[in-house]
Scaffold this motif. Structure first.
Motif, PDB file in Angstrom:
ATOM      1  N   ALA A 106       0.826  -1.205   0.000  1.00 42.15           N
ATOM      2  CA  ALA A 106       0.000   0.000   0.000  1.00 42.15           C
ATOM      3  C   ALA A 106       0.863   1.259   0.000  1.00 42.15           C
ATOM      4  O   ALA A 106       0.581   2.224  -0.720  1.00 42.15           O
ATOM      5  CB  ALA A 106      -0.932  -0.005   1.209  1.00 42.15           C
ATOM      6  N   GLU A 107       1.931   1.257   0.788  1.00 43.42           N
ATOM      7  CA  GLU A 107       2.829   2.412   0.836  1.00 43.42           C
ATOM      8  C   GLU A 107       3.490   2.631  -0.520  1.00 43.42           C
ATOM      9  O   GLU A 107       3.566   3.772  -1.013  1.00 43.42           O
ATOM     10  CB  GLU A 107       3.896   2.205   1.902  1.00 43.42           C
ATOM     11  CG  GLU A 107       4.875   3.360   2.013  1.00 43.42           C
ATOM     12  CD  GLU A 107       5.929   3.143   3.077  1.00 43.42           C
ATOM     13  OE1 GLU A 107       6.614   4.118   3.436  1.00 43.42           O
ATOM     14  OE2 GLU A 107       6.072   1.988   3.551  1.00 43.42           O
ATOM     15  N   MET A 108       3.968   1.543  -1.127  1.00 43.19           N
ATOM     16  CA  MET A 108       4.613   1.642  -2.438  1.00 43.19           C
ATOM     17  C   MET A 108       3.669   2.223  -3.482  1.00 43.19           C
ATOM     18  O   MET A 108       4.033   3.142  -4.230  1.00 43.19           O
ATOM     19  CB  MET A 108       5.086   0.257  -2.885  1.00 43.19           C
ATOM     20  CG  MET A 108       5.669   0.189  -4.286  1.00 43.19           C
ATOM     21  SD  MET A 108       6.163  -1.498  -4.731  1.00 43.19           S
ATOM     22  CE  MET A 108       4.551  -2.325  -4.818  1.00 43.19           C
ATOM     23  N   LEU A 109       2.450   1.715  -3.525  1.00 43.29           N
ATOM     24  CA  LEU A 109       1.499   2.156  -4.531  1.00 43.29           C
ATOM     25  C   LEU A 109       1.032   3.589  -4.285  1.00 43.29           C
ATOM     26  O   LEU A 109       0.973   4.410  -5.207  1.00 43.29           O
ATOM     27  CB  LEU A 109       0.292   1.214  -4.550  1.00 43.29           C
ATOM     28  CG  LEU A 109       0.580  -0.251  -4.914  1.00 43.29           C
ATOM     29  CD1 LEU A 109      -0.672  -1.093  -4.752  1.00 43.29           C
ATOM     30  CD2 LEU A 109       1.127  -0.366  -6.335  1.00 43.29           C
ATOM     31  N   ASN A 169      -9.303  -0.366  -9.074  1.00 41.18           N
ATOM     32  CA  ASN A 169      -8.952   0.914  -9.662  1.00 41.18           C
ATOM     33  C   ASN A 169      -7.431   1.059  -9.809  1.00 41.18           C
ATOM     34  O   ASN A 169      -6.731   0.058  -9.928  1.00 41.18           O
ATOM     35  CB  ASN A 169      -9.561   2.038  -8.833  1.00 41.18           C
ATOM     36  CG  ASN A 169     -11.084   1.958  -8.824  1.00 41.18           C
ATOM     37  OD1 ASN A 169     -11.702   1.634  -9.837  1.00 41.18           O
ATOM     38  ND2 ASN A 169     -11.699   2.226  -7.680  1.00 41.18           N
ATOM     39  N   LYS A 170      -6.923   2.269  -9.822  1.00 37.23           N
ATOM     40  CA  LYS A 170      -5.555   2.505 -10.271  1.00 37.23           C
ATOM     41  C   LYS A 170      -4.492   1.793  -9.448  1.00 37.23           C
ATOM     42  O   LYS A 170      -3.481   1.345 -10.004  1.00 37.23           O
ATOM     43  CB  LYS A 170      -5.266   4.000 -10.331  1.00 37.23           C
ATOM     44  CG  LYS A 170      -5.284   4.723  -8.994  1.00 37.23           C
ATOM     45  CD  LYS A 170      -4.980   6.206  -9.204  1.00 37.23           C
ATOM     46  CE  LYS A 170      -4.887   6.959  -7.892  1.00 37.23           C
ATOM     47  NZ  LYS A 170      -4.606   8.402  -8.103  1.00 37.23           N
ATOM     48  N   HIS A 171      -4.676   1.668  -8.137  1.00 39.04           N
ATOM     49  CA  HIS A 171      -3.662   0.999  -7.327  1.00 39.04           C
ATOM     50  C   HIS A 171      -3.605  -0.494  -7.650  1.00 39.04           C
ATOM     51  O   HIS A 171      -2.517  -1.067  -7.811  1.00 39.04           O
ATOM     52  CB  HIS A 171      -3.937   1.213  -5.839  1.00 39.04           C
ATOM     53  CG  HIS A 171      -3.864   2.635  -5.409  1.00 39.04           C
ATOM     54  ND1 HIS A 171      -4.986   3.443  -5.337  1.00 39.04           N
ATOM     55  CD2 HIS A 171      -2.811   3.412  -5.046  1.00 39.04           C
ATOM     56  CE1 HIS A 171      -4.626   4.652  -4.932  1.00 39.04           C
ATOM     57  NE2 HIS A 171      -3.313   4.667  -4.743  1.00 39.04           N
ATOM     58  N   SER A 172      -4.773  -1.116  -7.745  1.00 38.45           N
ATOM     59  CA  SER A 172      -4.825  -2.540  -8.089  1.00 38.45           C
ATOM     60  C   SER A 172      -4.322  -2.769  -9.505  1.00 38.45           C
ATOM     61  O   SER A 172      -3.579  -3.724  -9.769  1.00 38.45           O
ATOM     62  CB  SER A 172      -6.254  -3.077  -7.949  1.00 38.45           C
ATOM     63  OG  SER A 172      -6.703  -2.994  -6.612  1.00 38.45           O
ATOM     64  N   GLN A 173      -4.718  -1.901 -10.412  1.00 40.81           N
ATOM     65  CA  GLN A 173      -4.287  -2.046 -11.804  1.00 40.81           C
ATOM     66  C   GLN A 173      -2.776  -1.892 -11.931  1.00 40.81           C
ATOM     67  O   GLN A 173      -2.136  -2.597 -12.719  1.00 40.81           O
ATOM     68  CB  GLN A 173      -5.016  -1.022 -12.668  1.00 40.81           C
ATOM     69  CG  GLN A 173      -6.505  -1.313 -12.812  1.00 40.81           C
ATOM     70  CD  GLN A 173      -7.295  -0.130 -13.334  1.00 40.81           C
ATOM     71  OE1 GLN A 173      -6.735   0.920 -13.634  1.00 40.81           O
ATOM     72  NE2 GLN A 173      -8.611  -0.287 -13.438  1.00 40.81           N
ATOM     73  N   LEU A 174      -2.203  -0.991 -11.139  1.00 43.63           N
ATOM     74  CA  LEU A 174      -0.755  -0.819 -11.166  1.00 43.63           C
ATOM     75  C   LEU A 174      -0.053  -2.067 -10.647  1.00 43.63           C
ATOM     76  O   LEU A 174       0.930  -2.526 -11.244  1.00 43.63           O
ATOM     77  CB  LEU A 174      -0.351   0.396 -10.322  1.00 43.63           C
ATOM     78  CG  LEU A 174       1.158   0.648 -10.180  1.00 43.63           C
ATOM     79  CD1 LEU A 174       1.822   0.795 -11.542  1.00 43.63           C
ATOM     80  CD2 LEU A 174       1.406   1.896  -9.311  1.00 43.63           C
ATOM     81  N   LEU A 175      -0.549  -2.625  -9.547  1.00 45.11           N
ATOM     82  CA  LEU A 175       0.082  -3.823  -8.991  1.00 45.11           C
ATOM     83  C   LEU A 175      -0.041  -4.999  -9.954  1.00 45.11           C
ATOM     84  O   LEU A 175       0.921  -5.773 -10.120  1.00 45.11           O
ATOM     85  CB  LEU A 175      -0.555  -4.186  -7.647  1.00 45.11           C
ATOM     86  CG  LEU A 175       0.100  -5.364  -6.918  1.00 45.11           C
ATOM     87  CD1 LEU A 175       1.542  -5.010  -6.525  1.00 45.11           C
ATOM     88  CD2 LEU A 175      -0.699  -5.765  -5.688  1.00 45.11           C
ATOM     89  N   ILE A 176      -1.173  -5.146 -10.596  1.00 43.96           N
ATOM     90  CA  ILE A 176      -1.365  -6.223 -11.566  1.00 43.96           C
ATOM     91  C   ILE A 176      -0.399  -6.065 -12.736  1.00 43.96           C
ATOM     92  O   ILE A 176       0.188  -7.051 -13.210  1.00 43.96           O
ATOM     93  CB  ILE A 176      -2.831  -6.250 -12.053  1.00 43.96           C
ATOM     94  CG1 ILE A 176      -3.760  -6.693 -10.915  1.00 43.96           C
ATOM     95  CG2 ILE A 176      -2.983  -7.173 -13.255  1.00 43.96           C
ATOM     96  CD1 ILE A 176      -5.230  -6.533 -11.216  1.00 43.96           C
ATOM     97  N   GLY A 196      -0.465  -8.724  -0.970  1.00 41.28           N
ATOM     98  CA  GLY A 196      -0.270  -7.708  -1.996  1.00 41.28           C
ATOM     99  C   GLY A 196      -1.592  -7.222  -2.563  1.00 41.28           C
ATOM    100  O   GLY A 196      -1.824  -6.018  -2.717  1.00 41.28           O
ATOM    101  N   ALA A 197      -2.470  -8.179  -2.852  1.00 38.23           N
ATOM    102  CA  ALA A 197      -3.780  -7.832  -3.398  1.00 38.23           C
ATOM    103  C   ALA A 197      -4.567  -6.945  -2.429  1.00 38.23           C
ATOM    104  O   ALA A 197      -5.175  -5.946  -2.833  1.00 38.23           O
ATOM    105  CB  ALA A 197      -4.567  -9.100  -3.710  1.00 38.23           C
ATOM    106  N   ILE A 198      -4.528  -7.295  -1.156  1.00 35.23           N
ATOM    107  CA  ILE A 198      -5.288  -6.528  -0.170  1.00 35.23           C
ATOM    108  C   ILE A 198      -4.694  -5.131  -0.001  1.00 35.23           C
ATOM    109  O   ILE A 198      -5.429  -4.143   0.128  1.00 35.23           O
ATOM    110  CB  ILE A 198      -5.341  -7.272   1.177  1.00 35.23           C
ATOM    111  CG1 ILE A 198      -6.168  -8.544   1.036  1.00 35.23           C
ATOM    112  CG2 ILE A 198      -5.928  -6.378   2.271  1.00 35.23           C
ATOM    113  CD1 ILE A 198      -6.208  -9.415   2.271  1.00 35.23           C
ATOM    114  N   GLY A 199      -3.380  -5.034  -0.025  1.00 28.74           N
ATOM    115  CA  GLY A 199      -2.758  -3.715   0.069  1.00 28.74           C
ATOM    116  C   GLY A 199      -3.205  -2.806  -1.061  1.00 28.74           C
ATOM    117  O   GLY A 199      -3.445  -1.610  -0.859  1.00 28.74           O
ATOM    118  N   ALA A 200      -3.339  -3.378  -2.260  1.00 29.09           N
ATOM    119  CA  ALA A 200      -3.777  -2.593  -3.415  1.00 29.09           C
ATOM    120  C   ALA A 200      -5.262  -2.238  -3.315  1.00 29.09           C
ATOM    121  O   ALA A 200      -5.666  -1.097  -3.569  1.00 29.09           O
ATOM    122  CB  ALA A 200      -3.517  -3.377  -4.699  1.00 29.09           C
TER     123      ALA A 200
END
Length: 256
Positions: A106-109, A169-176, A196-200
């Protein structure tokens, strides 16, 4: 000296929590997970937020035998009069190896978007983050799992729910996208794990990264109660904690 809080207060006839009447507005109307959201966001969640939050908490509530659950069982063995101590013992190991990745992802994103805004496409931003962390000697949190390879079954389930409820949305899409590019660079499929998924997803729910791990702690506390209950049901002499204690004692080479 005057103190201030918006969290709760009581009168002779009423209890108020974040502006809601506890008895009339909350009891029987919202879930415990909703109360967690209320504490963080100071409002009741929408129906979609409630479903998403409950799904994420359930996904990380129970992990079987882990250092966390064994700590709870062993502490209960030594102090059965203090069940709170047993639960607390299991939560104290919520660090970089267990649970911590949620916060770090979450911090990274979140910091990525704070730094770069929307100046890059998702693909460009993913490549930039991977390169920046590589140059800084930092690992990518949220990747890898010692059991679930190459897919953590909880991850696609949560992303599917997030998409259905409007939180992919954008955080999840970025991690994916980062996962996609990272796997391409490694030449093999690397697990995108549930933390990771939950953080996003929690980032897409506008949860400050500094609070993200608290959701894991809350969920894990529920799971730990189940381990303590099993110790009680089994009985002290046959409990897992007693067996672990005896095994270590009987299989240790004492020197000195």
């Amino acid at each position: 000296m005057q103190f201030e809080t918006k969290i709760g207060r009581s009168t002779k006839e009423h209890l108020y929590v974040h502006g809601y009447d506890l008895a009339e507005d909350l009891i029987g109307n919202i879930t415990l997970a909703d109360m967690l959201f209320l504490g963080v966001k100071h409002r009741k969640p929408t129906e979609q937020e409630s479903k998403m939050l409950n799904a994420t908490l359930i996904a990380i509530c129970e992990h079987g035998f882990t250092p966390s659950s064994l700590s709870s069982r062993l502490t209960y063995l030594g102090a059965p009069e203090a069940i709170q101590a047993a639960v607390a013992a299991g939560l104290l190991g919520a660090g970089s190896v267990y649970f911590g990745a949620m916060e770090y992802v979450a911090e990274m994103l979140q910091k990525t978007y704070q730094k770069h805004g929307d100046d890059y496409s998702t693909e460009e931003l993913a490549g930039l983050v991977i390169q920046e962390r590589k140059e800084q000697g930092l690992q990518l949190p949220g990747f890898g799992h010692h059991i679930h390879k190459p897919v953590d079954p909880r991850t696609p389930k949560l992303f599917a729910i997030a998409e259905e409820l409007g939180f992919l949305n954008k955080h999840s899409q970025l991690l994916i996208e980062m996962h996609k590019q990272f796997c391409q660079q490694k030449g093999k499929e690397i697990t995108l794990n549930v933390t990771g998924a939950i953080g996003a997803i929690l980032s897409d729910m506008d949860i400050d990264y500094r609070l993200v791990k608290s959701f894991a702690v809350a969920a894990r506390a529920v799971g730990l109660v189940g381990h303590i209950a099993e110790e009680i049901e089994t009985g002290r002499e046959e409990s897992v904690a007693q067996q672990v204690f005896e095994y270590v004692e009987n299989h240790t080479d004492y020197k000195g």
